[in-house]
Design a protein around this motif. Sequence first.
Motif, PDB file in Angstrom:
ATOM      1  N   ARG A  71      35.372   8.428  27.483  1.00  0.00           N
ATOM      2  CA  ARG A  71      36.434   9.185  26.816  1.00  0.00           C
ATOM      3  C   ARG A  71      36.271  10.550  27.106  1.00  0.00           C
ATOM      4  O   ARG A  71      35.096  11.251  27.204  1.00  0.00           O
ATOM      5  N   ARG A  72      37.304  11.399  27.175  1.00  0.00           N
ATOM      6  CA  ARG A  72      37.423  12.850  27.247  1.00  0.00           C
ATOM      7  C   ARG A  72      37.083  13.594  26.249  1.00  0.00           C
ATOM      8  O   ARG A  72      37.381  13.121  24.874  1.00  0.00           O
ATOM      9  N   ARG A  73      36.264  14.752  26.225  1.00  0.00           N
ATOM     10  CA  ARG A  73      35.958  15.496  25.277  1.00  0.00           C
ATOM     11  C   ARG A  73      36.412  16.811  25.817  1.00  0.00           C
ATOM     12  O   ARG A  73      36.492  17.390  26.869  1.00  0.00           O
ATOM     13  N   GLN A  74      36.591  17.584  24.693  1.00  0.00           N
ATOM     14  CA  GLN A  74      37.124  19.101  24.914  1.00  0.00           C
ATOM     15  C   GLN A  74      36.139  20.140  24.998  1.00  0.00           C
ATOM     16  O   GLN A  74      36.415  21.216  25.486  1.00  0.00           O
ATOM     17  N   ASP A  75      35.128  19.897  24.585  1.00  0.00           N
ATOM     18  CA  ASP A  75      33.781  20.751  24.280  1.00  0.00           C
ATOM     19  C   ASP A  75      32.987  21.063  25.697  1.00  0.00           C
ATOM     20  O   ASP A  75      32.113  21.857  25.593  1.00  0.00           O
ATOM     21  N   GLY A  76      33.101  20.289  26.573  1.00  0.00           N
ATOM     22  CA  GLY A  76      32.405  20.124  27.882  1.00  0.00           C
ATOM     23  C   GLY A  76      31.241  19.604  27.817  1.00  0.00           C
ATOM     24  O   GLY A  76      30.482  19.486  29.023  1.00  0.00           O
ATOM     25  N   ASP A  77      30.811  18.983  26.618  1.00  0.00           N
ATOM     26  CA  ASP A  77      29.568  18.242  26.663  1.00  0.00           C
ATOM     27  C   ASP A  77      29.892  16.786  27.370  1.00  0.00           C
ATOM     28  O   ASP A  77      30.893  16.252  27.175  1.00  0.00           O
ATOM     29  N   ILE A  78      28.730  16.304  27.847  1.00  0.00           N
ATOM     30  CA  ILE A  78      28.465  15.054  28.546  1.00  0.00           C
ATOM     31  C   ILE A  78      27.418  14.233  27.849  1.00  0.00           C
ATOM     32  O   ILE A  78      26.393  14.615  27.690  1.00  0.00           O
ATOM     33  N   ARG A  79      27.898  13.083  27.311  1.00  0.00           N
ATOM     34  CA  ARG A  79      26.972  12.400  26.507  1.00  0.00           C
ATOM     35  C   ARG A  79      27.004  10.892  26.784  1.00  0.00           C
ATOM     36  O   ARG A  79      28.304  10.299  27.055  1.00  0.00           O
ATOM     37  N   LEU A  80      25.787  10.119  26.977  1.00  0.00           N
ATOM     38  CA  LEU A  80      25.731   8.904  27.595  1.00  0.00           C
ATOM     39  C   LEU A  80      24.929   8.051  26.575  1.00  0.00           C
ATOM     40  O   LEU A  80      24.016   8.367  26.040  1.00  0.00           O
ATOM     41  N   ASN A  97      18.880   9.780  35.439  1.00  0.00           N
ATOM     42  CA  ASN A  97      20.187   8.757  35.078  1.00  0.00           C
ATOM     43  C   ASN A  97      21.306   9.290  36.082  1.00  0.00           C
ATOM     44  O   ASN A  97      21.716  10.428  35.943  1.00  0.00           O
ATOM     45  N   LEU A  98      21.640   8.314  36.709  1.00  0.00           N
ATOM     46  CA  LEU A  98      22.483   8.697  38.033  1.00  0.00           C
ATOM     47  C   LEU A  98      24.023   8.797  37.271  1.00  0.00           C
ATOM     48  O   LEU A  98      24.748   9.585  37.909  1.00  0.00           O
ATOM     49  N   VAL A  99      24.263   8.333  36.130  1.00  0.00           N
ATOM     50  CA  VAL A  99      25.513   8.248  35.628  1.00  0.00           C
ATOM     51  C   VAL A  99      25.688   9.880  35.101  1.00  0.00           C
ATOM     52  O   VAL A  99      26.792  10.673  35.343  1.00  0.00           O
ATOM     53  N   LEU A 100      24.673  10.298  34.317  1.00  0.00           N
ATOM     54  CA  LEU A 100      24.699  11.712  33.786  1.00  0.00           C
ATOM     55  C   LEU A 100      24.648  12.737  35.000  1.00  0.00           C
ATOM     56  O   LEU A 100      25.457  13.763  35.058  1.00  0.00           O
ATOM     57  N   ARG A 101      23.740  12.595  36.284  1.00  0.00           N
ATOM     58  CA  ARG A 101      23.736  13.311  37.131  1.00  0.00           C
ATOM     59  C   ARG A 101      25.154  13.417  38.022  1.00  0.00           C
ATOM     60  O   ARG A 101      25.363  14.551  38.294  1.00  0.00           O
TER      61      ARG A 101
END
Length: 287
Positions: free
Chosen positions: A50-59, A71-75
């Motif tokens: 799901r897209r976020r507008q604040d630039g954070d990437i959370r898994l 973690n390859l997804v986060l990388r």
Amino acid sequence: MIATPAEPLVLPAPAKLNRMLHIIGRRPDGYHELQTLFQFLDHGDTLHVRRRQDGDIRLTPALAGVAEEENLVLRAARLLQAESRCRLGADIHLEKRLPLGGGLGGGSSDAATALLGLDALWGVGLSLDRLAELGLRLGADVPVFVRGHAAWGEGVGERLTPVELDTPWFVVVHPGVAVSTPAVFGAGELTRHTPPITIARALQGGASGWRNDCEATVRALYPPVADVLDWLSTRAPAMLTGTGACVFARLASEADADRLLAEIAGRWQAFKARGLNRSPLHDVLGR
């Protein structure tokens, strides 16, 4: 395919099999030169993005035994964000079905799905060539998942030529042990000088002549893998995938796969799947 803020992308991250794997040499950097045939399965992990507008990437959730920085997804997500200078972020939920260290390419497939899915979600629009280049920085198996077609792989597996393979049913068995890829490639007894062959010769021989050069070493280092191979080979043609630990058997029909699964029940973890020449991820994204 672009998700709305309320509706995440639901994306497959399919497993792969190495239908054959030859080791034809060792490079000065310590990596091995390979020749292999990659094929996808209609079974694997799933990413909800799901897209976020604040630039954070959370898994979510965290993977047991895997540090966040590994973690390859986060990388993959952070690499794409940095390379594209995108200011958007993402919430990513990973449904993990494939075993870690099973030779099925689970982490590499998850990374490729993250790259392609976020490229679509963020509207970045990178080419497959560019995404495959980014994928190679994450791991040698990532590019084949990015490109999304069964392939003849050379080098460390990154030089890919699309091929059409037979698409039988498979039963994939996990022996219940974790195989260390560095331990396998570092073993003194590993076959490293199989003569190179051409794609045409590999395909002409067909599945009955394919083998995995890692199999003898993995058998010696991991007796539970040898047990599965010995048992499975009495029922159907069986082989190790990658450096293991998973072993697969090729079946003529889904009914045969179901009968084999019934025999395996209670012995080991196993699943059935159909071989695919096109990744289902590319079908979902319309690539």
